[in-house]
Design a protein around this motif. Structure first.
Motif, short mmCIF file in Angstrom:
data_model
loop_
_atom_site.label_atom_id
_atom_site.label_comp_id
_atom_site.label_asym_id
_atom_site.label_seq_id
_atom_site.Cartn_x
_atom_site.Cartn_y
_atom_site.Cartn_z
N VAL A 1 0.95 -1.72 -0.02
CA VAL A 1 -0.15 0.04 0.12
C VAL A 1 1.08 1.44 0.11
CG1 VAL A 1 -1.55 0.65 0.86
CG2 VAL A 1 -1.54 -1.44 1.65
N ASP A 2 0.57 1.85 -0.68
CA ASP A 2 1.30 3.38 -0.84
C ASP A 2 0.96 4.80 0.06
OD1 ASP A 2 2.35 5.85 -1.62
OD2 ASP A 2 2.17 5.69 -3.73
N LEU A 3 1.48 4.87 0.54
CA LEU A 3 1.70 5.67 2.05
C LEU A 3 2.26 6.60 1.56
CD1 LEU A 3 2.19 3.76 5.16
CD2 LEU A 3 -0.53 4.27 3.72
N SER A 4 2.37 7.78 0.28
CA SER A 4 2.99 9.42 0.10
C SER A 4 2.24 9.95 0.23
CB SER A 4 3.54 8.59 -1.83
OG SER A 4 2.28 8.47 -2.48
N GLY A 5 2.14 11.36 0.54
CA GLY A 5 1.61 12.17 0.08
C GLY A 5 0.41 12.24 -0.22
N SER A 6 0.61 11.36 -1.85
CA SER A 6 -1.04 12.66 -2.74
C SER A 6 -2.02 10.97 -2.38
CB SER A 6 -0.16 11.70 -4.09
OG SER A 6 0.27 10.53 -4.37
N MET A 7 -1.97 10.69 -1.01
CA MET A 7 -3.35 9.74 -0.91
C MET A 7 -3.63 10.33 -0.12
SD MET A 7 -2.35 6.76 -2.11
CE MET A 7 -3.42 4.53 -1.12
N GLU A 8 -3.37 11.28 0.85
CA GLU A 8 -4.66 12.49 1.46
C GLU A 8 -5.53 13.17 0.07
OE1 GLU A 8 -2.41 14.95 3.39
OE2 GLU A 8 -1.57 16.02 1.92
N THR A 9 -5.14 13.03 -1.02
CA THR A 9 -6.07 13.69 -2.02
C THR A 9 -7.54 12.78 -1.68
OG1 THR A 9 -4.45 14.19 -3.20
CG2 THR A 9 -7.12 14.06 -4.45
N GLU A 10 -8.71 14.02 -1.64
CA GLU A 10 -10.10 14.05 -1.06
C GLU A 10 -10.82 13.07 -2.55
OE1 GLU A 10 -11.52 15.87 1.48
OE2 GLU A 10 -10.48 14.66 3.69
N ASP A 11 -11.19 12.63 -3.36
CA ASP A 11 -10.95 12.21 -4.19
C ASP A 11 -11.96 10.98 -4.66
OD1 ASP A 11 -9.10 11.01 -4.66
OD2 ASP A 11 -8.72 11.44 -6.98
N PHE A 12 -12.15 9.97 -3.53
CA PHE A 12 -13.20 8.98 -3.65
C PHE A 12 -13.96 9.32 -2.89
CE2 PHE A 12 -9.41 7.42 -4.90
CZ PHE A 12 -9.40 5.72 -5.50
N SER A 13 -15.64 8.99 -2.39
CA SER A 13 -15.89 9.35 -1.98
C SER A 13 -16.45 7.53 -0.74
CB SER A 13 -17.76 9.40 -2.76
OG SER A 13 -17.92 8.72 -3.69
N GLN A 14 -17.17 8.30 0.31
CA GLN A 14 -17.82 7.09 1.30
C GLN A 14 -19.19 6.35 0.57
OE1 GLN A 14 -17.75 8.22 4.47
NE2 GLN A 14 -15.81 8.93 4.93
N PRO A 15 -20.01 5.54 1.53
CA PRO A 15 -21.17 5.28 1.00
C PRO A 15 -21.89 5.89 1.08
CG PRO A 15 -19.82 2.92 1.85
CD PRO A 15 -19.13 4.35 1.75
N ASN A 16 -22.31 6.94 1.83
CA ASN A 16 -22.89 7.58 2.50
C ASN A 16 -22.92 9.52 1.20
OD1 ASN A 16 -20.95 8.98 3.33
ND2 ASN A 16 -21.54 8.90 4.97
N GLU B 1 -20.56 11.11 1.02
CA GLU B 1 -18.90 12.07 1.75
C GLU B 1 -18.32 11.96 0.89
OE1 GLU B 1 -18.94 12.74 5.87
OE2 GLU B 1 -21.27 12.55 6.15
N PRO B 2 -17.13 12.98 1.34
CA PRO B 2 -15.68 12.97 0.18
C PRO B 2 -14.86 11.99 1.39
CG PRO B 2 -16.45 14.79 0.39
CD PRO B 2 -17.49 14.17 0.87
N THR B 3 -13.47 11.34 1.03
CA THR B 3 -12.56 11.14 1.45
C THR B 3 -11.44 10.40 0.93
OG1 THR B 3 -12.80 8.22 3.13
CG2 THR B 3 -13.19 8.50 1.25
N ASP B 4 -10.23 10.49 1.46
CA ASP B 4 -8.52 10.10 0.43
C ASP B 4 -9.05 9.03 0.86
OD1 ASP B 4 -7.85 8.84 2.80
OD2 ASP B 4 -8.63 10.05 4.55
N ARG B 5 -7.70 8.76 -0.04
CA ARG B 5 -8.06 8.30 -1.26
C ARG B 5 -7.25 6.80 -0.32
NH1 ARG B 5 -4.14 10.86 -5.86
NH2 ARG B 5 -5.66 11.40 -7.02
N LEU B 6 -6.46 6.82 0.94
CA LEU B 6 -6.16 5.60 1.31
C LEU B 6 -7.15 4.76 2.75
CD1 LEU B 6 -3.68 3.95 2.97
CD2 LEU B 6 -3.52 5.33 4.84
N THR B 7 -7.69 5.75 3.16
CA THR B 7 -9.34 5.42 3.80
C THR B 7 -10.45 4.65 2.91
OG1 THR B 7 -9.14 7.16 4.73
CG2 THR B 7 -11.41 6.36 4.78
N ALA B 8 -10.08 4.78 1.46
CA ALA B 8 -10.80 4.06 0.48
C ALA B 8 -10.91 2.86 0.05
CB ALA B 8 -11.48 5.17 -1.01
N VAL B 9 -9.15 2.65 0.30
CA VAL B 9 -8.32 1.86 0.01
C VAL B 9 -8.31 0.31 0.61
CG1 VAL B 9 -5.81 0.77 -0.19
CG2 VAL B 9 -7.17 2.53 -1.41
#
Length: 341
Positions: free
Chosen positions: A112-127, A129-137
């Protein structure tokens, strides 16, 4: 008769011997009987009335040793004692019914990539709401783990360098706990993609499973690994490791955050894997469902029979037979003709 023979055959089929060589000791008493008797010289007392003593006792003078004659019962008991001692020395074990146990059939390492770009919030939760890439992974990996009961899982995290977060384990709850403890930039802000593959190769070398898969989740290109990613993938191919790179995030990004899709596709090609792109949580879930068809669950069956030591049984028989032998000897001494009553 047939049923008795079947029972006897079944009984001996459930016995195993740790020291079968001990049975060569069985004929040892017979060999001892073939040896000459032990004779011992003793001092004698001369008496002037020896002839009268012979007449009074109605005995005949003779040379040699006096042999103690054992009764038949004593011979049987001594034979049984020796047989029990040999059986105990052979260390019998009772074999239980065969048990079939399933174990993991594949080693699946997830990097799993933990670089700084993984904090970009371009994913969404089931409800929504936007979330960062690592949380989605992490969320999608939890679903993956629930469906990979047949795999041993390992976890590598990488940033400036690659680090082992969890060795291969069948303890999936602990693996998930270690995954959830990861944080963005905890391994540095950059992306050492080739180093992550190199560390995975080293860990796979110590693994016994033949089915080896590396799942590589990253949202950037390699920024200074010691070994270029494609070269590392070629080494992985020689170790029979299939790599499945998953590009997480926007493929149109530029700079260090740009995803080198060509490199990821080349890594998958040389190892016999396949590369994927995931722009959303739904895409990630779809990728993992496809992985289930490409790498279905594998279980290795292991058959074994539990063993129970039973050498204590012939040892107990030795003690009981010896006590009985001493009792019969004492009883015979009491009722021997001429013995004091």
């Amino acid at each position: 008769m047939g049923s008795i023979e079947a029972l006897i055959t079944q009984f001996f089929s459930q016995l195993d011997w740790v020291n079968p060589w001990a049975f060569v000791l069985l004929p040892l008493p017979i060999a001892m009987r073939l040896m000459p008797a032990y004779r011992e010289r003793r001092d004698a007392v001369r008496v002037p009335f020896f002839a009268r003593l012979l007449d009074a006792t109605e005995s005949r003078p003779q040379r040699g040793a006096m042999l103690l004659i054992r009764r038949r019962g004593q011979k049987v008991l001594i034979t049984l004692i020796w047989l029990s001692l040999v059986l105990a020395a052979a260390k019998p074990q009772w074999l239980g019914d065969p048990i079939e146990q399933q174990k993991a059939g594949r080693d699946l390492m997830i990097a799993v990539d933990l670089s700084g770009s993984m904090e970009t919030e371009d994913f969404s939760q089931p409800n929504g709401e936007p979330t960062d890439r690592l949380t989605a992974v992490k969320a999608v990996l939890q679903q993956l783990v629930d469906e990979r009961a047949g795999d041993r899982l390992g976890l590598i995290v990488f940033g400036n360098s690659a680090y082992l977060q969890s060795p291969f384990t069948e303890d999936h709850p602990t693996w998930l706990m270690l995954l959830n403890e990861t944080r963005i930039r905890m391994a540095g802000p950059s992306t050492a993609l080739g180093d992550a593959v190199g560390l995975a190769i080293k860990l796979f070398k110590d693994a016994e499973t033949e089915h080896r898969v590396l799942l590589l989740l990253t949202d950037g290109n390699d920024t200074g690994s010691l070994v270029p990613p494609v070269d590392a993938a070629r080494v992985a191919a020689t170790e029979r490791i299939r790599i499945y790179p998953i590009a997480v995030g926007d493929p149109t990004a530029s700079g260090e955050e740009a995803i080198d899709l060509d490199t990821l596709a080349r890594m998958a090609e040389v190892t016999g894997g396949q590369s994927f792109e995931a722009l959303s949580s739904e895409d990630l879930a779809s990728v993992f469902k496809l992985l289930d068809t490409l790498e279905p669950n594998i279980f290795d069956s292991v058959n074994f029979r539990p063993r129970t030591d039973v050498h204590w049984l012939p040892l107990a028989a030795v003690i009981m037979l010896y006590v009985l032998l001493r009792f019969l000897a004492r009883l015979g001494a009491l009722y021997r003709p001429g013995a004091p009553q």
